[in-house]
Scaffold this motif. Structure first.
Motif, PDB file in Angstrom:
ATOM      1  N   ASN A   1       0.813  -1.210   0.000  1.00  0.00           N
ATOM      2  CA  ASN A   1       0.000   0.000   0.000  1.00  0.00           C
ATOM      3  C   ASN A   1       0.851   1.266   0.000  1.00  0.00           C
ATOM      4  O   ASN A   1       1.712   1.432   0.873  1.00  0.00           O
ATOM      5  CB  ASN A   1      -0.931  -0.015   1.221  1.00  0.00           C
ATOM      6  CG  ASN A   1      -1.982   1.068   1.171  1.00  0.00           C
ATOM      7  OD1 ASN A   1      -1.676   2.246   1.285  1.00  0.00           O
ATOM      8  ND2 ASN A   1      -3.228   0.669   1.008  1.00  0.00           N
ATOM      9  N   PRO A   2       0.619   2.200  -0.947  1.00  0.00           N
ATOM     10  CA  PRO A   2       1.443   3.407  -1.026  1.00  0.00           C
ATOM     11  C   PRO A   2       1.160   4.413   0.086  1.00  0.00           C
ATOM     12  O   PRO A   2       1.967   5.316   0.321  1.00  0.00           O
ATOM     13  CB  PRO A   2       1.079   3.989  -2.393  1.00  0.00           C
ATOM     14  CG  PRO A   2      -0.313   3.515  -2.644  1.00  0.00           C
ATOM     15  CD  PRO A   2      -0.383   2.142  -2.043  1.00  0.00           C
ATOM     16  N   HIS A   3       0.021   4.293   0.740  1.00  0.00           N
ATOM     17  CA  HIS A   3      -0.374   5.265   1.769  1.00  0.00           C
ATOM     18  C   HIS A   3      -0.099   4.776   3.188  1.00  0.00           C
ATOM     19  O   HIS A   3       0.213   5.573   4.082  1.00  0.00           O
ATOM     20  CB  HIS A   3      -1.867   5.586   1.632  1.00  0.00           C
ATOM     21  CG  HIS A   3      -2.295   5.902   0.235  1.00  0.00           C
ATOM     22  ND1 HIS A   3      -1.831   6.996  -0.451  1.00  0.00           N
ATOM     23  CD2 HIS A   3      -3.117   5.228  -0.623  1.00  0.00           C
ATOM     24  CE1 HIS A   3      -2.370   7.014  -1.674  1.00  0.00           C
ATOM     25  NE2 HIS A   3      -3.137   5.947  -1.797  1.00  0.00           N
ATOM     26  N   PHE A   4      -0.211   3.467   3.420  1.00  0.00           N
ATOM     27  CA  PHE A   4      -0.059   2.914   4.768  1.00  0.00           C
ATOM     28  C   PHE A   4       1.055   1.876   4.865  1.00  0.00           C
ATOM     29  O   PHE A   4       1.264   1.296   5.927  1.00  0.00           O
ATOM     30  CB  PHE A   4      -1.388   2.305   5.235  1.00  0.00           C
ATOM     31  CG  PHE A   4      -2.471   3.325   5.439  1.00  0.00           C
ATOM     32  CD1 PHE A   4      -2.598   4.002   6.637  1.00  0.00           C
ATOM     33  CD2 PHE A   4      -3.348   3.636   4.411  1.00  0.00           C
ATOM     34  CE1 PHE A   4      -3.590   4.954   6.824  1.00  0.00           C
ATOM     35  CE2 PHE A   4      -4.349   4.586   4.581  1.00  0.00           C
ATOM     36  CZ  PHE A   4      -4.466   5.253   5.789  1.00  0.00           C
ATOM     37  N   GLY A   5       1.757   1.648   3.771  1.00  0.00           N
ATOM     38  CA  GLY A   5       2.881   0.720   3.789  1.00  0.00           C
ATOM     39  C   GLY A   5       2.467  -0.707   3.493  1.00  0.00           C
ATOM     40  O   GLY A   5       1.294  -1.078   3.574  1.00  0.00           O
ATOM     41  N   ALA A   6       3.451  -1.502   3.132  1.00  0.00           N
ATOM     42  CA  ALA A   6       3.210  -2.908   2.794  1.00  0.00           C
ATOM     43  C   ALA A   6       2.918  -3.719   4.050  1.00  0.00           C
ATOM     44  O   ALA A   6       3.469  -3.469   5.118  1.00  0.00           O
ATOM     45  CB  ALA A   6       4.428  -3.484   2.075  1.00  0.00           C
TER      46      ALA A   6
ATOM     47  N   PRO B   1       8.665 -12.386   6.324  1.00  0.00           N
ATOM     48  CA  PRO B   1       8.349 -10.955   6.236  1.00  0.00           C
ATOM     49  C   PRO B   1       8.749 -10.299   4.920  1.00  0.00           C
ATOM     50  O   PRO B   1       8.300  -9.185   4.640  1.00  0.00           O
ATOM     51  CB  PRO B   1       9.132 -10.354   7.412  1.00  0.00           C
ATOM     52  CG  PRO B   1       9.340 -11.484   8.355  1.00  0.00           C
ATOM     53  CD  PRO B   1       9.475 -12.707   7.510  1.00  0.00           C
ATOM     54  N   GLU B   2       9.572 -10.965   4.115  1.00  0.00           N
ATOM     55  CA  GLU B   2       9.933 -10.406   2.814  1.00  0.00           C
ATOM     56  C   GLU B   2       8.883 -10.715   1.752  1.00  0.00           C
ATOM     57  O   GLU B   2       8.905 -10.137   0.669  1.00  0.00           O
ATOM     58  CB  GLU B   2      11.289 -10.961   2.362  1.00  0.00           C
ATOM     59  CG  GLU B   2      12.452 -10.532   3.251  1.00  0.00           C
ATOM     60  CD  GLU B   2      13.784 -11.052   2.740  1.00  0.00           C
ATOM     61  OE1 GLU B   2      13.785 -11.794   1.724  1.00  0.00           O
ATOM     62  OE2 GLU B   2      14.819 -10.712   3.345  1.00  0.00           O
ATOM     63  N   LYS B   3       7.953 -11.608   2.062  1.00  0.00           N
ATOM     64  CA  LYS B   3       6.953 -12.048   1.102  1.00  0.00           C
ATOM     65  C   LYS B   3       5.640 -11.289   1.275  1.00  0.00           C
ATOM     66  O   LYS B   3       5.312 -10.822   2.369  1.00  0.00           O
ATOM     67  CB  LYS B   3       6.676 -13.554   1.271  1.00  0.00           C
ATOM     68  CG  LYS B   3       7.895 -14.446   1.068  1.00  0.00           C
ATOM     69  CD  LYS B   3       8.263 -14.546  -0.396  1.00  0.00           C
ATOM     70  CE  LYS B   3       9.351 -15.594  -0.619  1.00  0.00           C
ATOM     71  NZ  LYS B   3       9.714 -15.724  -2.042  1.00  0.00           N
ATOM     72  N   ILE B   4       4.882 -11.202   0.174  1.00  0.00           N
ATOM     73  CA  ILE B   4       3.570 -10.564   0.262  1.00  0.00           C
ATOM     74  C   ILE B   4       2.606 -11.478   1.012  1.00  0.00           C
ATOM     75  O   ILE B   4       2.749 -12.705   0.992  1.00  0.00           O
ATOM     76  CB  ILE B   4       3.012 -10.218  -1.132  1.00  0.00           C
ATOM     77  CG1 ILE B   4       2.716 -11.491  -1.928  1.00  0.00           C
ATOM     78  CG2 ILE B   4       3.945  -9.303  -1.900  1.00  0.00           C
ATOM     79  CD1 ILE B   4       1.921 -11.229  -3.177  1.00  0.00           C
TER      80      ILE B   4
ATOM     81  N   PHE C   1      -4.867   8.611  -6.079  1.00  0.00           N
ATOM     82  CA  PHE C   1      -4.884   7.146  -6.085  1.00  0.00           C
ATOM     83  C   PHE C   1      -3.452   6.620  -6.193  1.00  0.00           C
ATOM     84  O   PHE C   1      -2.582   7.263  -6.797  1.00  0.00           O
ATOM     85  CB  PHE C   1      -5.664   6.608  -7.297  1.00  0.00           C
ATOM     86  CG  PHE C   1      -7.150   6.836  -7.268  1.00  0.00           C
ATOM     87  CD1 PHE C   1      -7.964   6.072  -6.449  1.00  0.00           C
ATOM     88  CD2 PHE C   1      -7.731   7.795  -8.086  1.00  0.00           C
ATOM     89  CE1 PHE C   1      -9.337   6.261  -6.434  1.00  0.00           C
ATOM     90  CE2 PHE C   1      -9.100   8.000  -8.077  1.00  0.00           C
ATOM     91  CZ  PHE C   1      -9.909   7.226  -7.248  1.00  0.00           C
ATOM     92  N   GLY C   2      -3.212   5.430  -5.642  1.00  0.00           N
ATOM     93  CA  GLY C   2      -1.958   4.753  -5.924  1.00  0.00           C
ATOM     94  C   GLY C   2      -1.856   4.463  -7.406  1.00  0.00           C
ATOM     95  O   GLY C   2      -2.865   4.252  -8.090  1.00  0.00           O
ATOM     96  N   ALA C   3      -0.641   4.441  -7.928  1.00  0.00           N
ATOM     97  CA  ALA C   3      -0.446   4.288  -9.374  1.00  0.00           C
ATOM     98  C   ALA C   3      -1.038   2.993  -9.905  1.00  0.00           C
ATOM     99  O   ALA C   3      -1.579   2.956 -11.021  1.00  0.00           O
ATOM    100  CB  ALA C   3       1.046   4.354  -9.707  1.00  0.00           C
ATOM    101  N   ASP C   4      -0.949   1.915  -9.120  1.00  0.00           N
ATOM    102  CA  ASP C   4      -1.435   0.622  -9.621  1.00  0.00           C
ATOM    103  C   ASP C   4      -2.944   0.606  -9.795  1.00  0.00           C
ATOM    104  O   ASP C   4      -3.458   0.176 -10.834  1.00  0.00           O
ATOM    105  CB  ASP C   4      -0.981  -0.515  -8.693  1.00  0.00           C
ATOM    106  CG  ASP C   4      -1.496  -0.368  -7.273  1.00  0.00           C
ATOM    107  OD1 ASP C   4      -1.805   0.757  -6.834  1.00  0.00           O
ATOM    108  OD2 ASP C   4      -1.570  -1.413  -6.570  1.00  0.00           O
TER     109      ASP C   4
ATOM    110  N   ILE D   1       7.813  -8.950  -1.672  1.00  0.00           N
ATOM    111  CA  ILE D   1       7.155  -7.640  -1.695  1.00  0.00           C
ATOM    112  C   ILE D   1       7.827  -6.743  -2.738  1.00  0.00           C
ATOM    113  O   ILE D   1       9.056  -6.648  -2.796  1.00  0.00           O
ATOM    114  CB  ILE D   1       7.212  -6.983  -0.306  1.00  0.00           C
ATOM    115  CG1 ILE D   1       6.358  -7.768   0.698  1.00  0.00           C
ATOM    116  CG2 ILE D   1       6.749  -5.526  -0.360  1.00  0.00           C
ATOM    117  CD1 ILE D   1       6.528  -7.337   2.140  1.00  0.00           C
ATOM    118  N   GLY D   2       7.031  -6.107  -3.559  1.00  0.00           N
ATOM    119  CA  GLY D   2       7.536  -5.220  -4.600  1.00  0.00           C
ATOM    120  C   GLY D   2       7.726  -5.890  -5.945  1.00  0.00           C
ATOM    121  O   GLY D   2       7.981  -5.210  -6.947  1.00  0.00           O
TER     122      GLY D   2
END
Length: 470
Positions: free
Chosen positions: A137-142, A149-152, A334-337, A389-390
């Protein structure tokens, strides 16, 4: 901090509260202390409402002490996805545009849980406006997957999946438009149920795509999911899509007996282009069910080959309609995605949308026919192991593809048909949980929950546990 207490399921905790072996205040204080410790690592919560939670816990304790025990969720702390309205409390949809939105009323599901005596500890992170599957999330973080913790964590209800898996809530609700309950459940090793369309009211839940949206539990166990469904289901005059079908006590009668159960397997779609490690685990669990007396039968659903197009041609225009005005007046908020997805949604024609609905009708007919020949259909929940993530691509047996398109491939059809679908943990691959999906007939949640319990009794996760846990 009492780690053993944190790891209890709702049904286990309820018995302790009912018999006054622990108090709602003790449970809530313990959980809030743990949330302060774990949430900086998972980022599962957007907001933590400690003061109101403790006030509710004291009220629940007084009621129970006086002999007024309301049931399974009385005195149990839970947190909900942040697109489910809490009256007079901030509900952001994990967005900038609704960053200060305070609804006037509770969602129906919130009101039902409040009436049942549940204690709300806060609102959970999600993919912005529920339109995505990675929860970056671009507003509240991943949100970080508790298993790695490195995975979505999957999405869009990634905060709900991560909070349940890390034991920072005892249970949760998510929303599901193309898989957003089941994808994080598969990714985080939790139980996720998308009920039949109309079984659970959507009133007071911010929409993504009206005809595809569902609300349902993300839980630690099948029994907890059943208890949640019993609490939140039922007809609601405020929701025009609500079905006037009696609710049930889904906990009673669940025993995991699958002798004689007819399991449908669709090879052409649901076992095509699946990570070989995921496929093996799901097929192993199907074989285990067969050993328990279930009967395996192939089923044909030809229109599934168009399912991804039908989901996109339905969901994209509906979502873009909801956000049309803000897309015109404040697109950069909005977030770009998701801005790109809303822009694509405006490119579909009326002909495209209506053709998709005709194909959707045919898909429903074929599923009804298949489910007249079998009792349930079993599939992998997602055909992949969650990426880092990412990273928006995924490798499936050496072939690179879009993460979001692949993540909704096996979950989207149940949103199109409205049929109930349950994801349960089936095993471990590369240190990550693998989900198995059980699809059933309309309003036959009891059956798919019972099949889920049969798999749960196999203890498919063994002694594996998330890195981020008590």
């Amino acid at each position: 901090m009492n780690k053993e207490l944190l790891e209890k399921t709702v049904t286990e905790l309820a018995e302790l509260i009912k018999t006054r072996k622990v108090s709602p205040v003790e449970v809530t204080e313990n959980l809030l202390e743990y949330i302060d410790h774990i949430n900086p690592k998972t980022n599962a919560y957007i907001s933590i409402t400690a003061d109101t939670a403790l006030k509710s816990a004291r009220k629940a304790e007084t009621e129970i002490t006086a002999g007024n025990y309301k049931g399974v969720f009385h005195g149990v702390p839970i947190a909900l996805k942040d697109n489910i309205y809490f009256g007079k409390e901030l509900t952001t949809m994990a967005s900038k545009i609704h960053g200060d939105f305070i609804p006037e009323h509770d969602a129906t599901v919130t009101a039902k849980l409040r009436e049942a005596g549940a204690i709300f500890t806060g609102k959970l992170n999600m993919h912005e406006y529920a339109w995505g599957a990675d929860n970056n999330n671009p507003h509240f973080g991943a949100v970080h997957n508790p298993w790695n913790p490195e995975k979505i964590p999957g999405g869009s209800s990634g905060g709900s999946g991560a909070a349940v898996a890390s034991h920072s809530t005892y249970s949760s609700l998510g929303t599901d438009t193309a898989g957003s309950i089941r994808i994080p459940s598969a990714s985080c090793g939790t139980v996720g149920l998308k009920p039949t369309h109309g079984r659970v009211s959507k009133y007071g839940v911010y929409p993504l795509a009206w005809t595809l949206d569902h609300v349902g539990p993300i839980a630690k166990s099948v029994a907890d999911a059943a208890a949640m469904l019993s609490t939140i289901s039922g007809f609601d005059i405020n929701d025009p899509t609500s079905a006037n079908v009696p609710a049930h006590d889904y906990l009673s009668g669940m025993n995991g007996n699958v002798k004689g159960l007819r399991i449908g397997i669709n090879e052409d779609y649901f076992f095509k282009d699946v990570d070989s490690r995921v496929e093996k685990i799901v097929r192993d669990r199907i074989a285990d069910l067969e050993k328990m007396g279930a009967v395996i039968k192939p089923v044909s659903i030809p229109t599934l080959r168009h399912a991804q197009w039908i989901v996109l041609a339905t969901g994209l225009p509906e979502a873009s309609t909801i956000h049309h005005r803000n897309l015109q007046t404040r697109p950069n908020d909005f977030g770009a995605d998701i801005r790109l997805l809303f822009e694509i949604g405006e490119l579909f024609s009326g002909v495209d949308y209506l053709q998709a609905q005709q194909a959707r009708r045919q898909l429903k007919i074929e599923f009804v026919k298949a489910l007249s020949e079998v009792d349930v259909i079993i599939t992998p929940t997602i055909p992949l192991i969650p990426p880092t993530i990412g990273v928006d691509t995924v490798d499936i047996n050496g072939n690179t593809g879009s993460y979001i398109e692949n993540s909704i491939r096996f979950t989207g059809p149940s949103n199109l048909t409205g049929l109930p679908a349950l994801s349960v943990p089936a095993g471990i691959a590369e240190g990550m949980p693998v989900g198995l999906q059980i699809i059933g007939r309309a309003f036959d949640e009891a059956r798919i929950l019972n099949v889920g319990m049969a798999i749960e009794l196999m203890k498919p996760l063994g002694n594996h546990r998330p890195i981020l846990s008590p």
